[in-house]
Design a protein around this motif. Structure first.
Motif, PDB file in Angstrom:
ATOM      1  N   ILE A   8       0.844  -1.198   0.000  1.00  0.00           N
ATOM      2  CA  ILE A   8       0.000   0.000   0.000  1.00  0.00           C
ATOM      3  C   ILE A   8       0.880   1.249   0.000  1.00  0.00           C
ATOM      4  O   ILE A   8       1.822   1.342   0.771  1.00  0.00           O
ATOM      5  CB  ILE A   8      -0.902   0.037   1.262  1.00  0.00           C
ATOM      6  CG1 ILE A   8      -1.786  -1.200   1.362  1.00  0.00           C
ATOM      7  CG2 ILE A   8      -1.722   1.322   1.331  1.00  0.00           C
ATOM      8  CD1 ILE A   8      -2.902  -1.279   0.362  1.00  0.00           C
ATOM      9  N   HIS A   9       0.553   2.212  -0.828  1.00  0.00           N
ATOM     10  CA  HIS A   9       1.256   3.494  -0.824  1.00  0.00           C
ATOM     11  C   HIS A   9       0.584   4.453   0.153  1.00  0.00           C
ATOM     12  O   HIS A   9       1.234   5.033   1.008  1.00  0.00           O
ATOM     13  CB  HIS A   9       1.276   4.100  -2.229  1.00  0.00           C
ATOM     14  CG  HIS A   9       2.114   5.327  -2.322  1.00  0.00           C
ATOM     15  ND1 HIS A   9       1.627   6.589  -2.035  1.00  0.00           N
ATOM     16  CD2 HIS A   9       3.410   5.490  -2.644  1.00  0.00           C
ATOM     17  CE1 HIS A   9       2.585   7.475  -2.192  1.00  0.00           C
ATOM     18  NE2 HIS A   9       3.685   6.844  -2.564  1.00  0.00           N
ATOM     19  N   HIS A  10      -0.748   4.636   0.025  1.00  0.00           N
ATOM     20  CA  HIS A  10      -1.483   5.451   0.982  1.00  0.00           C
ATOM     21  C   HIS A  10      -2.958   5.056   0.977  1.00  0.00           C
ATOM     22  O   HIS A  10      -3.439   4.447   0.041  1.00  0.00           O
ATOM     23  CB  HIS A  10      -1.308   6.948   0.717  1.00  0.00           C
ATOM     24  CG  HIS A  10      -1.893   7.423  -0.573  1.00  0.00           C
ATOM     25  ND1 HIS A  10      -1.205   7.359  -1.766  1.00  0.00           N
ATOM     26  CD2 HIS A  10      -3.103   7.959  -0.869  1.00  0.00           C
ATOM     27  CE1 HIS A  10      -1.949   7.842  -2.735  1.00  0.00           C
ATOM     28  NE2 HIS A  10      -3.123   8.214  -2.220  1.00  0.00           N
ATOM     29  N   VAL A  11      -3.619   5.409   2.055  1.00  0.00           N
ATOM     30  CA  VAL A  11      -5.046   5.152   2.229  1.00  0.00           C
ATOM     31  C   VAL A  11      -5.693   6.470   2.617  1.00  0.00           C
ATOM     32  O   VAL A  11      -5.131   7.231   3.421  1.00  0.00           O
ATOM     33  CB  VAL A  11      -5.284   4.105   3.350  1.00  0.00           C
ATOM     34  CG1 VAL A  11      -6.760   3.949   3.652  1.00  0.00           C
ATOM     35  CG2 VAL A  11      -4.668   2.772   2.977  1.00  0.00           C
ATOM     36  N   GLY A  12      -6.871   6.738   2.077  1.00  0.00           N
ATOM     37  CA  GLY A  12      -7.602   7.943   2.429  1.00  0.00           C
ATOM     38  C   GLY A  12      -8.827   7.628   3.268  1.00  0.00           C
ATOM     39  O   GLY A  12      -9.560   6.692   2.969  1.00  0.00           O
ATOM     40  N   VAL A  13      -9.020   8.401   4.318  1.00  0.00           N
ATOM     41  CA  VAL A  13     -10.195   8.291   5.176  1.00  0.00           C
ATOM     42  C   VAL A  13     -10.886   9.646   5.176  1.00  0.00           C
ATOM     43  O   VAL A  13     -10.239  10.670   5.408  1.00  0.00           O
ATOM     44  CB  VAL A  13      -9.804   7.899   6.625  1.00  0.00           C
ATOM     45  CG1 VAL A  13     -11.015   7.912   7.537  1.00  0.00           C
ATOM     46  CG2 VAL A  13      -9.124   6.539   6.648  1.00  0.00           C
ATOM     47  N   PHE A  14     -12.190   9.647   4.911  1.00  0.00           N
ATOM     48  CA  PHE A  14     -12.963  10.878   4.883  1.00  0.00           C
ATOM     49  C   PHE A  14     -13.841  10.919   6.131  1.00  0.00           C
ATOM     50  O   PHE A  14     -14.647  10.018   6.358  1.00  0.00           O
ATOM     51  CB  PHE A  14     -13.795  10.957   3.596  1.00  0.00           C
ATOM     52  CG  PHE A  14     -12.920  11.016   2.382  1.00  0.00           C
ATOM     53  CD1 PHE A  14     -12.475  12.230   1.889  1.00  0.00           C
ATOM     54  CD2 PHE A  14     -12.500   9.845   1.753  1.00  0.00           C
ATOM     55  CE1 PHE A  14     -11.636  12.295   0.785  1.00  0.00           C
ATOM     56  CE2 PHE A  14     -11.665   9.896   0.649  1.00  0.00           C
ATOM     57  CZ  PHE A  14     -11.236  11.117   0.161  1.00  0.00           C
ATOM     58  N   ALA A  15     -13.667  11.964   6.937  1.00  0.00           N
ATOM     59  CA  ALA A  15     -14.300  12.056   8.249  1.00  0.00           C
ATOM     60  C   ALA A  15     -15.515  12.979   8.238  1.00  0.00           C
ATOM     61  O   ALA A  15     -15.473  14.059   7.651  1.00  0.00           O
ATOM     62  CB  ALA A  15     -13.289  12.588   9.263  1.00  0.00           C
ATOM     63  N   SER A  16     -16.573  12.555   8.935  1.00  0.00           N
ATOM     64  CA  SER A  16     -17.755  13.409   9.063  1.00  0.00           C
ATOM     65  C   SER A  16     -17.489  14.555  10.033  1.00  0.00           C
ATOM     66  O   SER A  16     -18.038  15.649   9.877  1.00  0.00           O
ATOM     67  CB  SER A  16     -18.963  12.593   9.533  1.00  0.00           C
ATOM     68  OG  SER A  16     -18.727  12.040  10.813  1.00  0.00           O
ATOM     69  N   ASP A  17     -16.641  14.318  11.029  1.00  0.00           N
ATOM     70  CA  ASP A  17     -16.236  15.350  11.994  1.00  0.00           C
ATOM     71  C   ASP A  17     -14.707  15.333  12.026  1.00  0.00           C
ATOM     72  O   ASP A  17     -14.096  14.539  12.738  1.00  0.00           O
ATOM     73  CB  ASP A  17     -16.822  15.040  13.371  1.00  0.00           C
ATOM     74  CG  ASP A  17     -16.443  16.066  14.436  1.00  0.00           C
ATOM     75  OD1 ASP A  17     -15.442  16.806  14.269  1.00  0.00           O
ATOM     76  OD2 ASP A  17     -17.144  16.114  15.465  1.00  0.00           O
ATOM     77  N   PHE A  18     -14.108  16.205  11.225  1.00  0.00           N
ATOM     78  CA  PHE A  18     -12.658  16.194  11.069  1.00  0.00           C
ATOM     79  C   PHE A  18     -11.931  16.386  12.397  1.00  0.00           C
ATOM     80  O   PHE A  18     -10.970  15.682  12.686  1.00  0.00           O
ATOM     81  CB  PHE A  18     -12.203  17.256  10.057  1.00  0.00           C
ATOM     82  CG  PHE A  18     -10.713  17.274   9.868  1.00  0.00           C
ATOM     83  CD1 PHE A  18     -10.089  16.313   9.093  1.00  0.00           C
ATOM     84  CD2 PHE A  18      -9.933  18.247  10.478  1.00  0.00           C
ATOM     85  CE1 PHE A  18      -8.701  16.312   8.924  1.00  0.00           C
ATOM     86  CE2 PHE A  18      -8.555  18.258  10.316  1.00  0.00           C
ATOM     87  CZ  PHE A  18      -7.944  17.282   9.533  1.00  0.00           C
ATOM     88  N   GLU A  19     -12.372  17.326  13.219  1.00  0.00           N
ATOM     89  CA  GLU A  19     -11.681  17.595  14.489  1.00  0.00           C
ATOM     90  C   GLU A  19     -11.684  16.368  15.398  1.00  0.00           C
ATOM     91  O   GLU A  19     -10.655  16.030  15.993  1.00  0.00           O
ATOM     92  CB  GLU A  19     -12.299  18.798  15.200  1.00  0.00           C
ATOM     93  CG  GLU A  19     -11.994  20.106  14.512  1.00  0.00           C
ATOM     94  CD  GLU A  19     -12.629  21.306  15.207  1.00  0.00           C
ATOM     95  OE1 GLU A  19     -13.139  21.151  16.341  1.00  0.00           O
ATOM     96  OE2 GLU A  19     -12.618  22.395  14.610  1.00  0.00           O
ATOM     97  N   ALA A  20     -12.822  15.687  15.511  1.00  0.00           N
ATOM     98  CA  ALA A  20     -12.898  14.491  16.356  1.00  0.00           C
ATOM     99  C   ALA A  20     -12.012  13.383  15.802  1.00  0.00           C
ATOM    100  O   ALA A  20     -11.283  12.712  16.547  1.00  0.00           O
ATOM    101  CB  ALA A  20     -14.340  14.002  16.468  1.00  0.00           C
ATOM    102  N   SER A  21     -12.037  13.196  14.497  1.00  0.00           N
ATOM    103  CA  SER A  21     -11.210  12.153  13.883  1.00  0.00           C
ATOM    104  C   SER A  21      -9.732  12.484  13.961  1.00  0.00           C
ATOM    105  O   SER A  21      -8.906  11.604  14.203  1.00  0.00           O
ATOM    106  CB  SER A  21     -11.629  11.934  12.423  1.00  0.00           C
ATOM    107  OG  SER A  21     -12.900  11.329  12.383  1.00  0.00           O
TER     108      SER A  21
END
Length: 130
Positions: A8-21
């Motif tokens: 794996i080179h990179h993985v993306g995670v998209f957060a509903s609450d960026f600050e909490a994540s």
């Protein structure tokens, strides 16, 4: 052509609450020697200090319904103590325990599983011969 040492080179995670994540991932991953190498108000990139790949990109989801959910992502830990600390810190940083640290015979590994703020299954794993 040189063979890559990582699948794996990179993985993306998209957060509903960026600050909490961001709080969750920054605290939990730091216990495994993974740091936020790049940050803006809506993006954080995590990697080992000595190398920037593989990496995890945490980004703000444009809409809450577009947040990453249902993913299982495992991070390598250097030992059982690191797995234990990961679990404790991840829970105190807003995660929810799925499985407390223990040895899993079927995986020949000592693991802990925590849900991130969007419910993704985030694991710390230390492979053993067992």
């Amino acid at each position: 052509m040189e063979a890559s040492t990582s699948f794996i080179h990179h993985v993306g995670v998209f957060a509903s609450d960026f600050e909490a994540s961001e709080r969750f991932y920054t605290a939990a991953l730091e216990t495994l020697g993974i740091v936020a190498g790049y940050r803006t108000e809506t993006v954080a990139e995590y990697w080992h200090p000595e190398r920037d790949t593989p990496s995890l990109s945490l980004e703000t989801a444009e809409k809450a319904r577009d947040a990453t959910r249902g993913m299982h992502l495992a991070f390598a830990a250097d030992g059982r103590d690191a797995v234990d600390v990961f679990h404790a810190v991840a829970v105190s940083a807003g995660g929810t325990s799925r499985h407390a640290p223990r040895f899993w015979n079927e995986y020949r590994a000592y693991c802990a599983f925590v849900s991130d703020p969007d419910g993704n299954n985030i694991e710390a794993v230390h492979k053993e011969n067992g």
